[in-house]
Scaffold this motif. Structure first.
Motif, PDB file in Angstrom:
ATOM      1  N   ARG C 113      27.380  40.475  36.844  1.00  0.00           N
ATOM      2  CA  ARG C 113      28.270  40.258  36.259  1.00  0.00           C
ATOM      3  C   ARG C 113      27.465  42.062  36.409  1.00  0.00           C
ATOM      4  NH1 ARG C 113      26.372  37.353  33.382  1.00  0.00           N
ATOM      5  NH2 ARG C 113      27.716  34.967  32.952  1.00  0.00           N
ATOM      6  N   PRO C 119      33.422  44.533  42.778  1.00  0.00           N
ATOM      7  CA  PRO C 119      34.849  44.347  41.666  1.00  0.00           C
ATOM      8  C   PRO C 119      35.038  42.804  42.394  1.00  0.00           C
ATOM      9  CG  PRO C 119      35.636  46.107  41.849  1.00  0.00           C
ATOM     10  CD  PRO C 119      34.253  45.568  42.834  1.00  0.00           C
ATOM     11  N   ARG C 120      35.358  42.402  43.625  1.00  0.00           N
ATOM     12  CA  ARG C 120      35.868  41.529  44.644  1.00  0.00           C
ATOM     13  C   ARG C 120      34.477  40.648  45.014  1.00  0.00           C
ATOM     14  NH1 ARG C 120      34.658  40.018  49.597  1.00  0.00           N
ATOM     15  NH2 ARG C 120      35.971  38.866  51.037  1.00  0.00           N
ATOM     16  N   LYS C 122      31.955  40.062  42.235  1.00  0.00           N
ATOM     17  CA  LYS C 122      32.158  39.597  41.326  1.00  0.00           C
ATOM     18  C   LYS C 122      33.081  38.405  40.978  1.00  0.00           C
ATOM     19  CE  LYS C 122      29.804  44.121  39.275  1.00  0.00           C
ATOM     20  NZ  LYS C 122      29.592  45.023  38.176  1.00  0.00           N
ATOM     21  N   ALA C 123      33.990  38.898  41.359  1.00  0.00           N
ATOM     22  CA  ALA C 123      35.086  37.716  41.353  1.00  0.00           C
ATOM     23  C   ALA C 123      34.510  36.050  42.101  1.00  0.00           C
ATOM     24  CB  ALA C 123      36.390  38.687  41.639  1.00  0.00           C
ATOM     25  N   ALA C 126      32.061  35.097  40.012  1.00  0.00           N
ATOM     26  CA  ALA C 126      32.225  34.007  38.585  1.00  0.00           C
ATOM     27  C   ALA C 126      33.244  33.152  39.405  1.00  0.00           C
ATOM     28  CB  ALA C 126      33.656  35.019  38.058  1.00  0.00           C
ATOM     29  N   PHE C 127      33.834  32.590  39.908  1.00  0.00           N
ATOM     30  CA  PHE C 127      34.180  31.406  40.647  1.00  0.00           C
ATOM     31  C   PHE C 127      33.485  31.141  40.526  1.00  0.00           C
ATOM     32  CE2 PHE C 127      36.056  28.535  44.060  1.00  0.00           C
ATOM     33  CZ  PHE C 127      37.053  27.634  42.815  1.00  0.00           C
ATOM     34  N   ASP C 142      43.187  30.223  39.157  1.00  0.00           N
ATOM     35  CA  ASP C 142      41.112  31.057  39.567  1.00  0.00           C
ATOM     36  C   ASP C 142      41.756  31.237  41.144  1.00  0.00           C
ATOM     37  OD1 ASP C 142      39.121  30.681  37.429  1.00  0.00           O
ATOM     38  OD2 ASP C 142      40.110  28.500  37.814  1.00  0.00           O
ATOM     39  N   ARG C 145      43.706  34.821  41.661  1.00  0.00           N
ATOM     40  CA  ARG C 145      42.791  35.472  41.138  1.00  0.00           C
ATOM     41  C   ARG C 145      41.826  35.397  41.976  1.00  0.00           C
ATOM     42  NH1 ARG C 145      40.279  33.203  37.026  1.00  0.00           N
ATOM     43  NH2 ARG C 145      41.302  33.805  35.607  1.00  0.00           N
ATOM     44  N   LEU C 146      40.950  35.092  43.106  1.00  0.00           N
ATOM     45  CA  LEU C 146      40.290  35.214  44.380  1.00  0.00           C
ATOM     46  C   LEU C 146      41.512  35.549  45.006  1.00  0.00           C
ATOM     47  CD1 LEU C 146      37.954  32.606  44.398  1.00  0.00           C
ATOM     48  CD2 LEU C 146      37.393  34.792  43.720  1.00  0.00           C
ATOM     49  N   HIS C 149      41.941  39.581  45.604  1.00  0.00           N
ATOM     50  CA  HIS C 149      40.498  40.269  46.300  1.00  0.00           C
ATOM     51  C   HIS C 149      40.823  39.812  47.667  1.00  0.00           C
ATOM     52  CE1 HIS C 149      38.452  41.413  42.635  1.00  0.00           C
ATOM     53  NE2 HIS C 149      38.883  40.801  42.007  1.00  0.00           N
TER      54      HIS C 149
END
Lengths: 192, 192, 192, 192, 192, 192
Positions: C113, C119-120, C122-123, C126-127, C142, C145-146, C149
């Motif tokens: 993180r 940011p892409r 990090k997403a 996170a997934f 989910d 959100r992806l 990005h």
């Protein structure tokens, strides 16, 4: 008077500790009427004693966006998560006194989310909880949420640092079984 | 040289910090060849700076049953659990140097239970892990287990206190996004 | 050269393994300069060897919306959660090389993180973390959100499948104590 | 007197509740000097009221291998895990009175493992904790451990059932935000 | 017949898939009477299909110290922890058939510790659970515990590998929402 | 017929239990065709029996915004989290019958988020899950989310109370190893 030991570790005689530490102990005794056990339990390691109380005073007795009562709320909420009897009981007493509220400490210790505190204070404690349990996830959204409640960045540092310092203190108290003085349990419980 | 900020918070110019802190910063720069970012990130709050490094030095540079390398193992294992990039990277470097072992820090950070360390060191890190994640459950059996590995009670305090202090440090580094210097990543990686 | 065993389990002599597996081992040795231990550790079970590397190659060397470096980020982040020394160290090396970035693997392993990634990315991680720790909660949000990005559904499958495959690999490496080659630790650490 | 609502849900006027429930409420008021809020909060659903207090009385006021004070310890430890302000505060008061010990409730609520109670009582609370957090793992060894401390199987059922019943009560109090009466906070705190 | 989609992802027409995969699908249909959805859901990625089923067959259809029924127990217990409807339902059916026991799958899925299985099988599933939830803690004691129940090291690899492979499968099924065929729910439920 | 014991604890002969309890047992036997084991297992403690079934009937057989099938969904989802074989199996049977759906219970038990139920029912079960695992965090947003799905406050109490009551029941069944009757496993599985 309790006959339970103050700590797993031997506690020095006050007459044997370095003078600056003895002065601090004498001062707190005069102010409070007794010596909180954490002073005795840490005095055996003078450098750590000085560092701990230096940190403590820097964070707990400063001016800033948090009242002294709010700082104690952070301590009590953090210490409850970390299951530290010493800090829940001793700082619970201080919190009651600071806030002139005999109910607040037990509420914050049991479940701060349902305590009689303001939404701003709940946001403060939610941040302290995150610092305590998953600081690695702290991000811009946490800062934004606190700023919306009127906290500035120095306040956020303060909340985080208090939670972090008492995380240390909670761990030491649990490692060494430091026992709160009996006097703390009743302090501040009678509405004046 | 990295262009990422050292911290979420403004970092003071070294010429503006109190003299005792400037002296410490100059000294570490001369010794290490660069100023580790944590010195700069904390210098904005001189009292907390003094307390943190006072605590740090009291625990990390003392004599005792733990070698300096073992103290760094505690730091790295604790910091990995707390997911603190700063401390994993910076103290990983120190650990490699102290132990003259270029592999050890990555092993301890990833999974200390399977690192190339002794059973005694694994017991030490298992205790540090318990202090970090559930200090409230620490009991006589934990003490006995460590004593069987030759640790005395002062050593146990040391292990607990180092884990507790770096728990504080890990939380602050995650609250403030303190970034390790690029230099740390490579230090101690080439077997001399 | 390390004298620690490669695995809890006996490792076959390369001359004794089936020819197709020997060819793969010889090829990786020529390309990399050494035989990564996982090839030796899995060769004792030829069918599982073939299945694992078949899966691995299908996911890691394909074209698509994820770069090869990003695929390695997923491996390192997943393997850090699963505390797998082998994969953190070996794929950390590959990640450094793919990204031509000597710092990135240690950052992603310690706390993705706060790593120097987009940011892409990090997403994406996170997934991968959610697939690793609570895939049962994955839902339309989910995916949305992806997609925001720029990932399409094939990319999402890839992220999930890589996290899932290395979840398998991490578990096997921890069950069998598979040890990374010493060579991996330093690979890609010097900026060229 | 507090002006905070007793519950999220409307509370019936005592004159409107069925007679058997009104009798119970009048009786507790005469005995305690006030009506604990849980009686009012549950009275809106008479059948659930009767079932809850029937269960409660069957477990809390019976004879057996557990003293009444020990039964309250189970309640307080369980309620602290479940973060239920109502039960921690109200049953903390009852525990202090039953045990004639003004310190015990705060200790058990903060960390029963370090409270001033006997090893037998700690074993009892460790079982209550397991029932509360992972009853699915309860096995013969748990029974054996308790039997070694002198508990018979009826006592074990009692411990489990009290933890289970207050798990219900804790959840309802948190769903409905049931608030403890101010009177509870101070009860039993002054050593007589 | 269910009208719910088989997967979040498009499913290829059997006539469009590579011949080796079509042969496998036709074979399973002839043997089982229907095509389990996982074959269709994975067929869109032929290489992954081949790798997955290669792994699956290597572990599930081999000879060794574990019966085929025991292998299915590992699958069901693992899949229940990972909350994978597909695998709990489909492999629950296979488990009932392998063991000729209509009750066993629901028991193992709900709580293997209290299922009607042998202590040896419970030890096997406790190991599978550890592989699934915290493989990084696996150590010599785990091996010793299994050896005392008569498992040799190849069996231990098998248990670990099955738990690891189905961890992959569970994650993919949850990522892609793969739906079990209606036929599985009733299979093996009537004692013959 | 199973020869496994119904419970860790002795089970009374139906002829020896108080008349009101015997009447209930006879009635359920006539209605269901067999006596569900929980009736026998609890009958040894008549007051607890009466309280439990009083609570049960008050919540499960009432009118209101939740259908009887939905109430059973709450029971099955809660019991799966708590890993209670008895309640998953017995109430799974009732759920299939109430909903005339042979698939639903296995889906809800394995992963309610991906079961064939409505978004409203998923919101209901998400609330039940929160009551079961972290009721202390329940807040206004949870109420608002449910109200948007058409639940009123009485329905929310019902969902919470059913999850809380079966949390009790799940714990008792795991403490006492109460075993579901073999008959439940097949009930409601054949679409009529």
């Amino acid at each position: 008077m309790s006959t339970h030991p103050i700590s797993r570790f031997p506690v020095p005689d006050v007459s044997d500790v370095p003078e600056d530490i003895r002065d601090i102990i004498v001062e707190v005794q005069e102010k409070t009427g007794f010596v909180p056990n954490v002073f005795l339990a840490l005095a055996r390691r003078p450098e750590e004693f000085r560092a701990f109380f230096g940190y403590h005073n820097a964070l707990m007795e400063k001016e800033g966006g948090l009242t002294k009562g709010e700082r104690e709320m952070v301590v009590v909420a953090t210490s409850a998560i970390n299951q530290c009897i010493y800090c829940v009981v001793a700082h619970g007493a201080i919190l009651r006194i600071r806030e002139k509220n005999p109910l607040i400490a037990d509420q914050v210790a049991a479940n701060y989310r349902k305590a009689d505190i303001t939404p701003r204070q709940k946001a403060m404690l939610a941040f302290a909880e995150k610092v305590t349990t998953r600081a690695y996830e702290i991000n811009d959204e946490d800062y934004d949420r606190l700023r919306k409640h009127g906290f500035d960045d120095e306040d956020i540092w303060d909340i985080g640092a208090i939670a972090a310092l008492f995380g240390l203190s909670n761990r030491m108290a649990n490692v060494a079984n430091i026992r709160p003085n009996d006097e703390f349990y009743l302090m501040g419980r009678v509405r004046q």
